[in-house]
Design a protein around this motif. Structure first.
Motif, PDB file in Angstrom:
ATOM      1  N   GLU A 481     -25.276  16.542 -22.246  1.00  0.00           N
ATOM      2  CA  GLU A 481     -25.342  17.808 -22.979  1.00  0.00           C
ATOM      3  C   GLU A 481     -25.149  17.554 -24.462  1.00  0.00           C
ATOM      4  OE1 GLU A 481     -23.114  21.552 -21.720  1.00  0.00           O
ATOM      5  OE2 GLU A 481     -21.979  20.952 -23.499  1.00  0.00           O
ATOM      6  N   LYS A 482     -25.972  18.199 -25.268  1.00  0.00           N
ATOM      7  CA  LYS A 482     -25.820  18.154 -26.722  1.00  0.00           C
ATOM      8  C   LYS A 482     -25.836  19.581 -27.255  1.00  0.00           C
ATOM      9  CE  LYS A 482     -27.683  13.551 -27.644  1.00  0.00           C
ATOM     10  NZ  LYS A 482     -27.618  13.125 -26.232  1.00  0.00           N
ATOM     11  N   VAL A 483     -24.876  19.870 -28.160  1.00  0.00           N
ATOM     12  CA  VAL A 483     -24.770  21.197 -28.771  1.00  0.00           C
ATOM     13  C   VAL A 483     -24.747  21.012 -30.283  1.00  0.00           C
ATOM     14  CG1 VAL A 483     -23.431  23.304 -28.998  1.00  0.00           C
ATOM     15  CG2 VAL A 483     -23.508  22.120 -26.793  1.00  0.00           C
ATOM     16  N   TYR A 484     -25.665  21.694 -30.978  1.00  0.00           N
ATOM     17  CA  TYR A 484     -25.730  21.671 -32.437  1.00  0.00           C
ATOM     18  C   TYR A 484     -25.331  23.055 -32.937  1.00  0.00           C
ATOM     19  CZ  TYR A 484     -28.716  17.689 -31.232  1.00  0.00           C
ATOM     20  OH  TYR A 484     -29.211  16.524 -30.691  1.00  0.00           O
ATOM     21  N   ALA A 485     -24.348  23.113 -33.821  1.00  0.00           N
ATOM     22  CA  ALA A 485     -23.815  24.410 -34.248  1.00  0.00           C
ATOM     23  C   ALA A 485     -23.771  24.502 -35.765  1.00  0.00           C
ATOM     24  CB  ALA A 485     -22.411  24.628 -33.681  1.00  0.00           C
ATOM     25  N   ARG A 504     -22.463  32.597 -36.082  1.00  0.00           N
ATOM     26  CA  ARG A 504     -22.507  31.216 -35.599  1.00  0.00           C
ATOM     27  C   ARG A 504     -23.746  31.050 -34.732  1.00  0.00           C
ATOM     28  NH1 ARG A 504     -18.339  27.406 -35.128  1.00  0.00           N
ATOM     29  NH2 ARG A 504     -18.896  25.638 -33.780  1.00  0.00           N
ATOM     30  N   GLY A 505     -24.471  29.974 -34.945  1.00  0.00           N
ATOM     31  CA  GLY A 505     -25.633  29.669 -34.129  1.00  0.00           C
ATOM     32  C   GLY A 505     -25.433  28.348 -33.407  1.00  0.00           C
ATOM     33  N   GLU A 506     -25.752  28.317 -32.104  1.00  0.00           N
ATOM     34  CA  GLU A 506     -25.597  27.089 -31.310  1.00  0.00           C
ATOM     35  C   GLU A 506     -26.868  26.817 -30.509  1.00  0.00           C
ATOM     36  OE1 GLU A 506     -20.739  27.062 -30.686  1.00  0.00           O
ATOM     37  OE2 GLU A 506     -22.080  27.140 -28.929  1.00  0.00           O
ATOM     38  N   TYR A 507     -27.396  25.611 -30.690  1.00  0.00           N
ATOM     39  CA  TYR A 507     -28.549  25.161 -29.906  1.00  0.00           C
ATOM     40  C   TYR A 507     -28.055  24.170 -28.857  1.00  0.00           C
ATOM     41  CZ  TYR A 507     -32.734  22.570 -28.595  1.00  0.00           C
ATOM     42  OH  TYR A 507     -33.731  21.954 -27.890  1.00  0.00           O
ATOM     43  N   GLY A 512     -28.984  17.861 -16.068  1.00  0.00           N
ATOM     44  CA  GLY A 512     -28.149  17.438 -14.950  1.00  0.00           C
ATOM     45  C   GLY A 512     -29.026  16.969 -13.808  1.00  0.00           C
ATOM     46  N   MET A 513     -28.640  15.838 -13.166  1.00  0.00           N
ATOM     47  CA  MET A 513     -29.485  15.250 -12.121  1.00  0.00           C
ATOM     48  C   MET A 513     -28.630  14.793 -10.952  1.00  0.00           C
ATOM     49  SD  MET A 513     -32.509  14.340 -11.116  1.00  0.00           S
ATOM     50  CE  MET A 513     -33.247  13.227  -9.908  1.00  0.00           C
ATOM     51  N   SER A 514     -28.934  15.307  -9.745  1.00  0.00           N
ATOM     52  CA  SER A 514     -28.325  14.843  -8.506  1.00  0.00           C
ATOM     53  C   SER A 514     -29.317  13.913  -7.825  1.00  0.00           C
ATOM     54  CB  SER A 514     -27.997  16.026  -7.589  1.00  0.00           C
ATOM     55  OG  SER A 514     -27.580  15.575  -6.320  1.00  0.00           O
ATOM     56  N   PHE A 515     -28.956  12.634  -7.638  1.00  0.00           N
ATOM     57  CA  PHE A 515     -29.912  11.625  -7.192  1.00  0.00           C
ATOM     58  C   PHE A 515     -30.223  11.739  -5.704  1.00  0.00           C
ATOM     59  CE2 PHE A 515     -28.724  10.081 -11.243  1.00  0.00           C
ATOM     60  CZ  PHE A 515     -29.751   9.258 -11.687  1.00  0.00           C
ATOM     61  N   SER A 516     -29.243  12.145  -4.882  1.00  0.00           N
ATOM     62  CA  SER A 516     -29.506  12.204  -3.442  1.00  0.00           C
ATOM     63  C   SER A 516     -30.348  13.420  -3.068  1.00  0.00           C
ATOM     64  CB  SER A 516     -28.194  12.215  -2.663  1.00  0.00           C
ATOM     65  OG  SER A 516     -27.485  13.409  -2.907  1.00  0.00           O
ATOM     66  N   THR A 517     -30.207  14.507  -3.820  1.00  0.00           N
ATOM     67  CA  THR A 517     -30.954  15.729  -3.513  1.00  0.00           C
ATOM     68  C   THR A 517     -32.155  15.928  -4.426  1.00  0.00           C
ATOM     69  OG1 THR A 517     -29.589  17.064  -5.002  1.00  0.00           O
ATOM     70  CG2 THR A 517     -28.815  16.810  -2.737  1.00  0.00           C
ATOM     71  N   ASP A 518     -32.286  15.072  -5.444  1.00  0.00           N
ATOM     72  CA  ASP A 518     -33.353  15.211  -6.447  1.00  0.00           C
ATOM     73  C   ASP A 518     -33.302  16.564  -7.149  1.00  0.00           C
ATOM     74  OD1 ASP A 518     -34.446  12.692  -6.094  1.00  0.00           O
ATOM     75  OD2 ASP A 518     -35.689  13.346  -4.416  1.00  0.00           O
ATOM     76  N   GLN A 519     -32.105  17.165  -7.221  1.00  0.00           N
ATOM     77  CA  GLN A 519     -31.952  18.407  -7.965  1.00  0.00           C
ATOM     78  C   GLN A 519     -31.897  18.104  -9.454  1.00  0.00           C
ATOM     79  OE1 GLN A 519     -28.461  20.018  -5.577  1.00  0.00           O
ATOM     80  NE2 GLN A 519     -29.531  21.922  -6.088  1.00  0.00           N
ATOM     81  N   LEU A 520     -32.753  18.764 -10.224  1.00  0.00           N
ATOM     82  CA  LEU A 520     -32.806  18.566 -11.665  1.00  0.00           C
ATOM     83  C   LEU A 520     -32.546  19.894 -12.351  1.00  0.00           C
ATOM     84  CD1 LEU A 520     -33.464  16.597 -14.007  1.00  0.00           C
ATOM     85  CD2 LEU A 520     -35.834  17.419 -13.877  1.00  0.00           C
ATOM     86  N   ASN A 521     -31.573  19.896 -13.246  1.00  0.00           N
ATOM     87  CA  ASN A 521     -31.233  21.097 -14.002  1.00  0.00           C
ATOM     88  C   ASN A 521     -31.424  20.789 -15.475  1.00  0.00           C
ATOM     89  OD1 ASN A 521     -30.192  23.450 -15.069  1.00  0.00           O
ATOM     90  ND2 ASN A 521     -28.061  22.928 -14.638  1.00  0.00           N
ATOM     91  N   SER A 522     -32.468  21.326 -16.056  1.00  0.00           N
ATOM     92  CA  SER A 522     -32.782  21.097 -17.467  1.00  0.00           C
ATOM     93  C   SER A 522     -32.797  22.438 -18.187  1.00  0.00           C
ATOM     94  CB  SER A 522     -34.139  20.401 -17.607  1.00  0.00           C
ATOM     95  OG  SER A 522     -34.469  20.222 -18.968  1.00  0.00           O
ATOM     96  N   GLN A 523     -32.005  22.528 -19.266  1.00  0.00           N
ATOM     97  CA  GLN A 523     -31.924  23.776 -20.010  1.00  0.00           C
ATOM     98  C   GLN A 523     -31.950  23.497 -21.507  1.00  0.00           C
ATOM     99  OE1 GLN A 523     -28.732  26.472 -18.800  1.00  0.00           O
ATOM    100  NE2 GLN A 523     -28.509  25.344 -16.875  1.00  0.00           N
ATOM    101  N   GLU A 524     -32.662  24.346 -22.225  1.00  0.00           N
ATOM    102  CA  GLU A 524     -32.649  24.351 -23.693  1.00  0.00           C
ATOM    103  C   GLU A 524     -32.586  25.804 -24.135  1.00  0.00           C
ATOM    104  OE1 GLU A 524     -35.358  21.836 -25.978  1.00  0.00           O
ATOM    105  OE2 GLU A 524     -36.045  20.959 -24.088  1.00  0.00           O
TER     106      GLU A 524
END
Length: 801
Positions: A481-485, A504-507, A512-524
């Motif tokens: 995770e990266k947060v730019y404020a 205040r502005g935050e980007y 997040g990646m679970s290898f056994s379930t191949d669950q991928l959580n990508s957010q921007e």
């Protein structure tokens, strides 16, 4: 929902306000012949008739001002005394609020006898964006920083957590964030002496300079260094709960012309016992339904080491370099869990039971480093640049063994499995801040980068018996995770008006990646967080403040981790890598009367905040606690705060809150129905402090807290209360201190939690060691009256560990 509130709260509130308009305030300021303020001088009102009996007393503030409040209309003799100055006497007639102006104290030609300086009473003040609880040199200046936070107005201790308005709080020290796990935070604050605390600020709607993450803020302001020299201390505490506990610590501080160094070490070997009784009614209204009743016991053994090193180097009057480090190490921390569960038909006829032994061992280490450079500007502002690094490592091994018995006591089945888990988290932050004045307007701005990298893994062994119920038990989870404020804020004061606003502005960019379930959580996403405050001072006796803030609640790292941790194969906790951050909107209207009666009306929309929800599977006879986003969460209420000196030796403070809370969530085991859990409740907090000796060396405090109802996710709390008593005696001209604290005298802090809706019916009563007796002793050596440079580590995301 209609509730009747306890009569004692109504009575107390009446007693605190009944004489509101019949009593008056005496104000003044003490100065020397060179117009310098005189701090900590004795100021006493004597009855005019005999000129000997004391009606009321106080001591002067740092700026020489003094306030004698709630005085009945009468004639008095004002007496002022201080070491090295002649005694001042003046007859005054009090028929309304009395402003005496400046009182000049003359130096004594010869040494006076020692004059007793009474401990001052805690003081509460309201500014445009916070309430300040001033405790320096007060009757609260004993014990540790954790004790101070527990006594701060509006703070509730619930299930081992500090909460304000039923939301988690973020702790700062000198405007620097303390980013530790909840257990580590408590260990850290228990090692900080309360005598080093100047004040605690309660900021329910934090301005733009603070992180947009989190709810209310408790900011601890410590005292600062005043003269060169060395001081140190040795201290220890013995606590007797169900089993004994110990704490040993030492602190050292040295101040030179340019270099200040503070070092602290605390060792806390502990054994703790927690007992639960719980029940689950599976399909209670159907044929074949079962009732499970469990008795649980957990024995925790730990040996926590906590060390701090802080250094400040002043290049000159305008340039300063500060280094801070904090190290927490807890090797071989063990949890020995044992559970017996009786299984019965709904008619309560026992036909089977099973027992589970679950042994967990962890090794935890947490190191944090902080470096800050500050340059002071000519207009009183400053510019600062800083960097922070945190490294958190945990190794955890678990063994679970369950035996199932028939009604006649024969073993019919047994299940055993083992797990090994690791978690490594690295956090890096960098920021630059500017504080300056533009004419009569104060201005602040800054930039910040946060980078978080987390790697976790869990392996299951000998777990064939679980694979029929659960898939993909072993797993590896990576989170980045990266947060730019960026933020800016401005404020300005006029005669009757004050205004403050910020943005205040935050980007945020996360993966997040679970290898056994191949669950991928990508957010921007990019979010703006405005804050606004408006204050109107109609007169010295009446002021109004309206404020608003928009904030964000990000999931803790452990909540994103999908791993399952089992109490037994029927009972486990699990994270959720698909959790989303939640946006909240907070509104507050405050009215302050006579500078000492505070009335706050608030409304808070927490949105889809993350929560821990428990669900029972009536078909597979399991219960699991999952991390999920609520569908909706909101609260509103009225808070009332007032503190007063009842007599010269007795100070009392009352905080009362009438509030409404509601959470709406998706019932995943009830056909995904929407369920709303809501309550109307009252929270009351009464604190009393007593000066028990004429010389002020013996003091005591008595506190009482009551909560009529409370909710957390789908659970409702039964009413609970806490009555605590403490004593403090200083010895050998304040070189040593002996303390005694009795917490939760009637053992009513622990309470039952129940979740009943649709096809869900489960409850548990967790009995932690809340009732205890603690004896402490502290010895100061060196120039122990020096103030040191204690402060916290700055790390923007450590509280999510």
């Amino acid at each position: 929902m209609t509730r009747s509130y306890p009569p004692f709260l109504v009575t107390l509130l009446f007693l605190f306000t009944s004489s509101l308009f019949a009593q008056h305030t005496v104000k003044g300021k003490l100065v020397t012949e060179t117009n310098e303020p005189v701090a900590f001088a004795n100021v006493v009102l004597l009855n005019a008739e005999d000129s000997t009996s004391v009606y009321k007393g106080t001591i002067s503030e740092d700026n020489g001002e003094f306030f004698l409040e709630e005085n009945a209309a009468n004639d008095y003799l004002l007496k002022v005394s201080f070491v090295g100055y002649e005694e001042f006497l003046q007859q005054i007639s009090v028929r309304s609020d009395k402003k005496l102006g400046k009182i000049t104290l003359k130096e004594s030609a010869s040494n006076l006898e020692e004059v007793t300086i009474n401990a001052r009473k805690p003081k509460i003040t309201r500014s445009i964006d916070r309430i300040t609880f001033d405790v320096e040199n007060s009757t609260l200046s004993s014990g540790n920083s954790w004790d101070i936070l527990r006594q701060t107005p509006g703070v509730i201790m619930s299930q081992g957590q500090l909460r304000v308005r039923n939301s988690n709080v973020t702790v700062y020290i000198n405007d620097r964030k303390v980013q530790l796990t909840e257990d580590e935070l408590q260990t850290l604050l228990q090692s900080y002496s309360a005598e080093n605390i100047k004040s605690v600020e309660v900021i329910t709607n934090p301005p733009a300079r603070y992180e947009a993450e989190g709810g209310a803020i408790l900011n601890i302001n410590t005292t600062s260094a005043i003269s060169p020299g060395y001081k140190g201390s040795l201290e220890g505490a013995y606590t007797q709960g169900i089993v004994p506990k110990y704490q040993l610590g030492t602190s050292h501080y040295w101040k030179g012309d340019k270099l200040n160094v503070f070092a602290n070490y605390t060792f806390s070997p502990r054994k703790e016992i927690k007992r639960d009784d719980s029940y689950i009614n599976f399909s209670p209204n159907q044929e074949g339904g079962q009732r499970w009743e469990s008795d649980f016991e957990r024995i925790t053994r730990s040996q926590a080491h906590n060390a701090n090193v802080i250094m400040d180097y002043d290049f000159d009057e305008k340039n300063k370099l500060s280094f801070s480090s904090n190290f927490l190490y807890s090797p071989d921390k063990t949890f020995d869990n044992s559970v017996r569960t009786d299984v019965a038909a709904m008619g309560n006829t026992a036909f089977s039971n099973f027992t589970t032994d679950s042994d967990v061992s962890t090794d935890d280490s947490n190191i944090a480093l902080d470096l800050t450079y500050t340059h002071s500007l000519d207009n009183g502002g400053n510019i600062s640049a800083g960097a922070h690094y945190t490294k958190f490592d945990q190794e955890r091994d678990q063994r679970v063994a369950t035996e199932y018995f028939s009604g006649n006591g024969e073993v019919v089945n047994d299940i055993t499995f083992n797990t090994e888990a690791i978690q490594n988290i690295n956090i890096f932050t960098a920021q630059i801040d500017l504080s300056t004045s533009l004419g009569e307007t104060s201005f602040e701005s800054g930039l910040k980068l946060s980078s978080i990298d987390s790697e976790s893994g869990i392996d299951f062994f000998d777990a064939e018996s679980l694979e029929d119920l659960y898939d993909n038990l072993s797993d590896e989870f990576h989170y980045d995770e990266k947060v730019y404020a960026v933020y800016a804020s401005a404020s300005r004061d006029w005669e009757k008006w004050s205004v403050q606003g910020g943005l205040r502005g935050e980007y945020t960019d996360l993966l997040g990646m679970s290898f056994s379930t191949d669950q991928l959580n990508s957010q921007e996403y990019f979010e703006l967080f405005p804050t606004a405050y408006l204050q109107y001072r109609a007169s010295d006796n009446h002021s109004f403040t309206l404020d608003y803030s928009r904030r964000i609640e990000r999931p803790r790292y452990a909540s994103l981790n999908p791993f399952r941790y089992f109490l037994n194969e029927n009972d486990f906790n699990a994270g959720n890598p698909n959790l989303r951050a939640a946006i909240s909107n907070n509104y507050n209207l405050n009215y302050t009367l006579l500078g000492q009666y505070f009335f706050d009306v608030y409304y808070r929309d927490n949105g889809r905040s993350p929560a821990s929800l428990a669900f029972q599977d009536n078909q597979n006879l399991t219960i699991r606690r999952l991390q999920a986003n609520l569908l909706e969460s909101k609260s509103y209420g009225l808070d009332i705060l007032h503190g007063r000196s009842i007599t010269g030796w007795w100070y009392a403070q009352l905080y009362a809150s009438l509030f409404h809370e509601e959470n709406t969530f998706l019932a995943v085991e009830s056909n995904n129905a929407e369920v709303t859990n809501e309550i109307d409740a009252v929270f009351g907090q009464l604190y009393n402090s007593f000066t028990l000796s004429k010389d002020g060396t013996f003091s005591g405090n008595l506190s009482f807290t009551y909560v009529s109802d409370y909710i957390s996710g789908s659970y409702n709390f039964d009413p609970f209360s806490t009555l605590s008593l403490g004593f403090r005696k200083t010895l050998w001209n304040n070189r040593a201190e002996l303390s005694l604290n009795i917490n939760d005298i009637f053992n009513n802090t622990n309470t039952r939690l129940t979740s009943q809706y649709l096809n869900q019916d489960n409850s548990f009563f967790a009995r932690e060691e809340m009732r205890y007796v603690r004896v402490g002793f502290k010895y100061n050596f060196g120039n122990f009256r020096l103030k040191d440079n204690q402060r916290s580590i700055d790390a923007a995301e450590r509280d999510r560990l």
